[in-house]
Design a protein around this motif. Structure first.
Motif, PDB file in Angstrom:
ATOM      1  N   ASP A  85       0.970  -1.198   0.166  1.00 27.16           N
ATOM      2  CA  ASP A  85      -0.349  -0.514   0.132  1.00 27.16           C
ATOM      3  C   ASP A  85       1.076   2.052   0.133  1.00 27.16           C
ATOM      4  O   ASP A  85       1.519   1.349   0.641  1.00 27.16           O
ATOM      5  N   ASP A  86       0.651   2.211  -1.006  1.00 27.82           N
ATOM      6  CA  ASP A  86       1.465   3.240  -1.102  1.00 27.82           C
ATOM      7  C   ASP A  86       1.298   4.038   0.334  1.00 27.82           C
ATOM      8  O   ASP A  86       2.364   5.111  -0.059  1.00 27.82           O
ATOM      9  N   THR A  87       0.092   4.166   1.238  1.00 21.45           N
ATOM     10  CA  THR A  87       0.262   5.429   1.834  1.00 21.45           C
ATOM     11  C   THR A  87       0.565   4.529   3.221  1.00 21.45           C
ATOM     12  O   THR A  87       0.880   4.928   4.488  1.00 21.45           O
ATOM     13  N   ILE A  88       1.428   3.377   3.162  1.00 23.91           N
ATOM     14  CA  ILE A  88       1.937   2.721   4.196  1.00 23.91           C
ATOM     15  C   ILE A  88       3.320   2.622   4.014  1.00 23.91           C
ATOM     16  O   ILE A  88       3.813   2.618   2.903  1.00 23.91           O
ATOM     17  N   GLN A  89       4.120   2.953   5.402  1.00 27.86           N
ATOM     18  CA  GLN A  89       5.557   2.471   5.613  1.00 27.86           C
ATOM     19  C   GLN A  89       5.893   1.572   6.336  1.00 27.86           C
ATOM     20  O   GLN A  89       5.792   2.000   7.660  1.00 27.86           O
ATOM     21  N   ARG A 107      10.020   9.062   9.546  1.00 26.40           N
ATOM     22  CA  ARG A 107       8.853   9.164   9.477  1.00 26.40           C
ATOM     23  C   ARG A 107       8.028  10.066   7.938  1.00 26.40           C
ATOM     24  O   ARG A 107       8.888  11.610   7.777  1.00 26.40           O
ATOM     25  N   GLU A 108       7.785   9.383   7.339  1.00 24.19           N
ATOM     26  CA  GLU A 108       7.540   9.895   5.911  1.00 24.19           C
ATOM     27  C   GLU A 108       5.938  10.424   5.666  1.00 24.19           C
ATOM     28  O   GLU A 108       5.074  10.487   6.421  1.00 24.19           O
ATOM     29  N   THR A 109       5.970  11.903   5.341  1.00 26.56           N
ATOM     30  CA  THR A 109       4.646  12.470   5.479  1.00 26.56           C
ATOM     31  C   THR A 109       3.696  12.040   4.192  1.00 26.56           C
ATOM     32  O   THR A 109       3.950  11.501   3.319  1.00 26.56           O
ATOM     33  N   GLY A 110       2.475  11.968   6.061  1.00 22.33           N
ATOM     34  CA  GLY A 110       1.896  11.100   4.550  1.00 22.33           C
ATOM     35  C   GLY A 110       1.472   9.612   4.882  1.00 22.33           C
ATOM     36  O   GLY A 110      -0.088   8.767   4.064  1.00 22.33           O
ATOM     37  N   LYS A 111       2.401   9.317   5.411  1.00 24.12           N
ATOM     38  CA  LYS A 111       1.727   7.580   5.445  1.00 24.12           C
ATOM     39  C   LYS A 111       2.042   7.643   6.758  1.00 24.12           C
ATOM     40  O   LYS A 111       2.795   7.773   7.835  1.00 24.12           O
ATOM     41  N   THR A 112       1.790   6.233   7.040  1.00 24.77           N
ATOM     42  CA  THR A 112       1.201   5.480   8.472  1.00 24.77           C
ATOM     43  C   THR A 112       2.434   4.184   8.753  1.00 24.77           C
ATOM     44  O   THR A 112       2.832   3.045   7.927  1.00 24.77           O
TER      45      THR A 112
END
Length: 209
Positions: A85-89, A107-112
């Protein structure tokens, strides 16, 4: 003719359906944490049902924590989907080596953040790594902590190694979620304090007020 009175039936003591303890329920110390990070405990089959397993403490308190059974031949599809998932780190918690150096946490902005912990003994965890090539593709995060482990419920604990729950506490600290880290530590301490009496089969004696 004299009659014999029946002996009273022995009382059946059942464990708490939540914490699993019989004589020293720790549900009064259970907390509800607020972290939005995702924690996946990839659990060896030998760990399910062990009363010394501390991953269960995380699963009961963190809102986005789940325990998945590790399989050599069948990686959990739900976890693979989450990793893609592109929204997951995603991060794998495992010691670095020459082939897989540790990556500094950022921590990448916009990612969980998704933290994958191998919930097993160190011997089992190393075997899980060798037999799960898909795990080797993940960025590897190694934790540096300035305190020794408090976990002493199993033999042959290696110096510098943390148990699963202690790793979760350290991750919450890394995220800056200090109140959650403190609350989980208190729950972990309650577990450690109650465990010896529980194994002895009697309620723990609490200090006089």
């Amino acid at each position: 003719m004299a009659t014999m009175s029946a002996e009273p039936a022995p009382q059946t003591v059942t464990p708490c359906p939540n914490c699993g303890f019989v004589h020293n329920c720790i549900c009064h110390a259970e907390v509800r944490l607020r972290s939005q990070a995702i924690f996946v405990l990839l659990t060896h089959s030998k760990e399910f049902g062990k009363d010394t397993n501390t991953g269960a403490l995380m699963a009961r308190t963190l809102p986005h924590c789940q325990r998945l059974l590790w399989s050599r031949t069948e990686p959990p599809e739900a976890l693979l989907t989450l990793i893609a998932d592109d929204t997951i780190q995603p991060w794998l918690l495992f010691p670095a080596d020459d082939a897989h150096p540790a990556v500094p946490f950022a921590r990448e902005t916009g990612k969980t953040p998704l933290f994958i912990l191998l919930d097993a003994t160190w011997q089992e965890a190393r075997k899980m790594m060798r037999k799960s090539p898909w795990l080797a593709k993940l960025p590897r995060l190694s934790l540096s902590v300035d305190r020794d482990s408090c976990y002493s419920l199993r033999r042959n604990q290696q110096t510098g190694n943390l148990c699963t729950c202690e790793t979760g506490i350290a991750l919450l600290e890394l995220l800056g979620e200090h109140s959650d880290a403190k609350a989980l530590l208190q729950y972990f301490d309650a577990f450690l304090a109650a465990f010896p009496a529980e194994k002895s089969g009697h309620p723990r004696r609490r200090p006089e007020p």
